[in-house]
Design a protein around this motif. Sequence first.
Motif, PDB file in Angstrom:
ATOM      1  N   SER A 189       2.871   1.919  -3.621  1.00  0.00           N
ATOM      2  CA  SER A 189       3.727   1.334  -2.591  1.00  0.00           C
ATOM      3  C   SER A 189       5.027   2.112  -2.438  1.00  0.00           C
ATOM      4  N   VAL A 190       5.638   2.477  -3.561  1.00  0.00           N
ATOM      5  CA  VAL A 190       6.878   3.258  -3.511  1.00  0.00           C
ATOM      6  C   VAL A 190       6.600   4.605  -2.858  1.00  0.00           C
ATOM      7  N   GLY A 226      -4.011  -1.236 -12.311  1.00  0.00           N
ATOM      8  CA  GLY A 226      -3.313  -2.520 -12.347  1.00  0.00           C
ATOM      9  C   GLY A 226      -2.134  -2.549 -11.389  1.00  0.00           C
ATOM     10  N   TRP A 227      -1.242  -3.537 -11.601  1.00  0.00           N
ATOM     11  CA  TRP A 227      -0.108  -3.719 -10.704  1.00  0.00           C
ATOM     12  C   TRP A 227       0.859  -2.546 -10.753  1.00  0.00           C
ATOM     13  N   GLY A 228       0.975  -1.901 -11.917  1.00  0.00           N
ATOM     14  CA  GLY A 228       1.856  -0.738 -12.018  1.00  0.00           C
ATOM     15  C   GLY A 228       1.442   0.368 -11.071  1.00  0.00           C
ATOM     16  N   GLY A 229       0.139   0.609 -10.974  1.00  0.00           N
ATOM     17  CA  GLY A 229      -0.374   1.621 -10.060  1.00  0.00           C
ATOM     18  C   GLY A 229      -0.131   1.253  -8.608  1.00  0.00           C
ATOM     19  N   THR A 281      -6.803   1.246  -6.417  1.00  0.00           N
ATOM     20  CA  THR A 281      -5.677   1.548  -7.309  1.00  0.00           C
ATOM     21  C   THR A 281      -5.455   0.408  -8.288  1.00  0.00           C
ATOM     22  N   PHE A 282      -5.524  -0.823  -7.804  1.00  0.00           N
ATOM     23  CA  PHE A 282      -5.364  -1.973  -8.696  1.00  0.00           C
ATOM     24  C   PHE A 282      -6.457  -1.993  -9.764  1.00  0.00           C
TER      25      PHE A 282
END
Length: 85
Positions: free
Chosen positions: A70-71, A62-65, A57-58
């Motif tokens: 995570s959410v 990136g971090w948004g994904g 996913t990263f």
Amino acid sequence: MVQKYEIGATDPTSYTIALLADRLGVTADYLLGMTDDPQINVRENSLNETERQLVETFRRQGWGGVAQLSVGELVKEVPAKKTSE
């Protein structure tokens, strides 16, 4: 730009860190001061399914994904509220 990193005026992006690590032949962890060994790499086959999903996913988003993933996982863990009729 490197001077701004050195004096703490700004931080490099993850893309810049990855590019520098590749060009210098070291790991990003080494550049970030997280290890003293410039050559330690995590082997993907040593990751469990959740870790592999986070890495993929990263790489794609990136971090948004990763944050969205995570959410999504947290929402799955929270029991649904029962509504009374």
